[in-house]
Design a protein around this motif. Structure first.
Motif: not given
Length: 313
Positions: A47-58
């Motif tokens: 898809v050429g783009t991130p699917l998830f971003l890391r955060s304090q909640h997962g």
């Protein structure tokens, strides 16, 4: 990269969306975390783009992952439907059939019907989804559904079971302590068990008796099973399917003339399954069992079963 993607990649995407972490998703699927991570990497490369971003909640899904979710869920439903279809020989009443029904029907009514059905057809495997959410038969999330509204899609076939009567009930010892209401106005002096959201039959009650819309409820629950449990526990006056409440000697119906309605009930399946022996047999058993539950078989002329010509839409 697109050519190397398969269902397992999208299954991994769904698992991460549902669990919020790679480690939990890997455990759910029985995969190693590096393997699941490679699946997500492959999708992101496509898809050429991130699917998830890391955060304090997962892991938080990006807009791209959110847009992909319904398509992945459709693939999941199709894969499950394919497994069910492949589980049966073409002319045998065997294999897996998935039934979708409301909580009350699925837990209070269908188990007896299913138990009798499997005594007669021991090679049948039943998946029972007891939920008040409407599962899409067109997307094959279930093979057969018990619905409280007639389907409109032409690709679905259905049989009207009849109207399941609903009334107001309380435990006898509750009424002994608080008195039996003789008129709607008497309900103001009682603890009422109500709904957290207005269902179709609740709106029907209010249209017939506007005073109900102004009543104070001592208990509200979005689960019909929880409401029935409160009635059985002596928590007050609430609504219940009459075939469930009437056989219970501890319960008493109140204001039958003012507080009564019915749930129109249908058994529905996709027309593509009408000639599959496993689905046709389960369809017929549900139809007949629910007619007995509703009492419709005594009051109405019997309708044809799924073995005959089914009505579309």
């Amino acid at each position: 990269m697109v050519e190397r993607l398969d269902w397992s990649h999208y299954r991994s995407l769904l698992a991460v969306l549902r669990s919020g972490s790679l480690s939990a998703a890997a455990r759910d699927l029985g995969l190693t975390q590096p393997t699941l991570g490679r699946h997500i990497d492959a999708l992101e490369s496509t898809v050429g783009t991130p699917l998830f971003l890391r955060s304090q909640h997962g892991l938080l899904p990006t807009p791209a992952a959110i847009q992909m979710r319904p398509h992945a869920e459709a693939m999941e439903a199709s894969a499950a439907a394919l497994r069910r279809a492949a589980s049966s020989a073409p002319d045998a009443v065997s294999g897996t059939v998935r039934i979708s029904a409301s909580e009350v029907i699925g837990i209070e009514v269908l188990p007896g019907i299913i138990a009798s059905l499997q005594e007669e057809h021991p090679d049948l495997i039943i998946e029972l989804s007891a939920t008040d959410e409407t599962e899409d038969l067109l997307l094959q999330r279930a093979d057969i559904a018990v619905r409280m509204v007639a389907p409109q899609q032409e690709a679905l076939v259905s049989r009207r079971v009849g109207s399941i009567p609903i009334g107001a009930y309380a435990r006898r010892d509750y009424l002994e302590r608080h008195g039996t209401p003789e008129a709607l106005g008497d309900l103001e002096r009682h603890r009422l068990i109500g709904f957290d959201r207005e269902l179709a039959f609740v709106r029907a009650f209010i249209r017939r008796s506007p005073l109900l819309g102004q009543m104070h409820f001592a208990v509200r629950a979005d689960s019909t099973l929880a409401q029935i449990a409160m009635i059985r526990a002596g928590g007050g006056i609430g609504f219940c399917q009459c075939p469930l409440a009437d056989p219970d000697p501890a319960l008493m119906r109140v204001l039958a003339g003012e507080l009564s309605t019915g749930l129109e009930t249908f058994v529905v399946m996709h027309e593509a399954l009408r000639n599959a022996p496993r689905c046709r047999t389960v369809f017929d058993a549900l139809f007949e069992g629910l007619r007995r539950h509703a009492g419709a078989g005594r009051a109405e002329r019997p309708e044809p079963t799924a073995s005959d010509v089914l009505s579309a839409g």
